[in-house]
Design an enzyme around this catalytic site. Structure first.
Site, mmCIF file in Angstrom:
data_model
loop_
_atom_site.group_PDB
_atom_site.id
_atom_site.type_symbol
_atom_site.label_atom_id
_atom_site.label_comp_id
_atom_site.label_asym_id
_atom_site.label_seq_id
_atom_site.Cartn_x
_atom_site.Cartn_y
_atom_site.Cartn_z
ATOM 1 C CE1 TYR A 142 -2.988 3.082 0.554
ATOM 2 C CE2 TYR A 142 -3.553 2.247 2.735
ATOM 3 C CZ TYR A 142 -3.718 3.181 1.730
ATOM 4 O OH TYR A 142 -4.616 4.220 1.902
ATOM 5 C CE LYS A 172 -5.946 1.916 -1.334
ATOM 6 N NZ LYS A 172 -5.575 3.326 -1.433
ATOM 7 C CB SER A 174 -2.721 5.970 -2.640
ATOM 8 O OG SER A 174 -3.674 4.936 -2.677
ATOM 9 N N GLY A 198 -4.916 4.701 -6.775
ATOM 10 C CA GLY A 198 -5.636 5.148 -5.592
ATOM 11 C C GLY A 198 -5.958 6.623 -5.532
ATOM 12 C CG ASP A 200 -10.912 7.618 -5.824
ATOM 13 O OD1 ASP A 200 -9.833 7.024 -5.642
ATOM 14 O OD2 ASP A 200 -11.915 7.421 -5.109
ATOM 15 C CD GLU A 201 -8.410 13.220 -6.915
ATOM 16 O OE1 GLU A 201 -7.656 13.872 -6.167
ATOM 17 O OE2 GLU A 201 -9.071 12.240 -6.534
#
Length: 308
Positions: A142, A172, A174, A198, A200-201
């Site tokens: 992560y 993941k 992000s 990760g 989202d936009e």
């Protein structure tokens, strides 16, 4: 849950439902699962992560939530990924063993971020010690440097990772560093790792360079719309995919200006799903009534390409 199926597509980073007095509320998880599957067409979840306030929960609470998601997700969800990262190696190992024992589809680990690893080798040593406690369970790293402050690039981390962590399956990711993500995907194509974005936009940008899917909080309430974006991208109808991404961004840009975090995500989930998600745990505080009213009005005002 589907054994052996590759993790791809959308993964909802679940919030942790709580009672008004701040205790975890396991009683609504079954309703939450049904809502994700039937209303959002999302069949993968990431439990006890950032959105789930995992690091604000006790070890026992994290175990109870993991058990409930695995139990309620049986025959309904494809993957239940349990985040088992912690500042304490011993705690993280305990959570990894527990996730394996209850039949989780995979485990994920965030880098320790109080006493931080200073290089790739130190980080891998920590991750390996956790992964080895669940030797038959797929392992995901992560990567979230905006919260951990860790500057170790994933491209560097992946070199020879399978030698240290045979169960390693992906990341993941992000972070907004798409160069790092692109290098990971380009260099590790033969390994068939899953790279799940990760932020989202910016998902459409990540898809364009080869991301397999995404883990995010908005897929709790915009999962169906984002799935339509994924379908448009695969078709390919890039113009339609951009419309969905731009509209998701329009909403997020609006709420970010109001102040948007885990507490506000819980509020949005409550008014969209009708499932009471409750307050966040201190030091986070409840979303204001003003935020709820404005966020709901904004979401209701958006006209999506599918007409809904």
């Amino acid at each position: 849950m589907t054994s052996g199926k590759k993790l791809e597509g959308l993964v909802a980073a679940t919030v942790t439902p709580m009672t008004p007095d701040g205790q975890i509320n396991l009683s609504v998880i079954h309703q939450y699962v049904d809502y994700l599957v039937s209303e959002q067409n999302v069949k993968n979840v990431f439990v006890n992560g950032t959105t789930g306030e995992g690091l604000s929960l006790s070890t026992q609470e994290r175990k109870q939530l993991a058990e409930e998601w695995v139990c309620q997700g049986k025959d309904k969800l494809d993957h239940v990924i349990i985040h088992v990262g912690a500042l304490s190696l011993i705690e993280s190992q305990e959570l990894a063993r527990h996730a394996a024992a209850i039949g989780a589809s995979g485990i994920a680990v965030i880098a320790p971020f109080f006493f931080k690893p200073t290089n790739k080798d130190e980080l891998i040593a920590f991750l390996q010690k956790v992964a080895s406690e669940a030797p038959a369970v797929p392992f995901y790293y992560y990567h979230i440097p905006p919260l951990t402050g860790l500057k170790i690039r994933v491209e560097e981390l992946l070199d020879g990772i399978k030698e240290w962590i045979p169960t390693f399956q992906g990341v993941k990711f992000s972070d907004t560093d798409l160069l790092d993500l692109a290098q990971c995907i380009n260099k590790n194509e033969r390994e068939q790792f899953a790279f799940l974005y990760g932020v989202d936009e910016q998902l459409l940008s990540a898809l364009a360079i080869g991301a397999n899917g995404a883990v995010g909080s908005t897929y709790n309430y915009l999962g169906r719309k984002t799935n339509l974006m994924l379908q448009a991208f695969v078709k390919p109808d890039l113009a339609l995919a951009r419309k969905y991404q731009f509209l998701t961004g329009e909403f997020l840009n609006f709420v970010i200006k109001l102040g948007f975090g885990v507490a506000q995500t819980k509020a949005v989930m409550t008014f969209v799903s009708g499932i009471p998600m409750g307050p966040p745990r201190l030091p986070l505080v409840d979303a204001s009534e003003e935020f709820i009213v404005k966020a709901k009005a904004k979401l209701d005002s958006i006209v999506w390409p599918d007409g809904d």
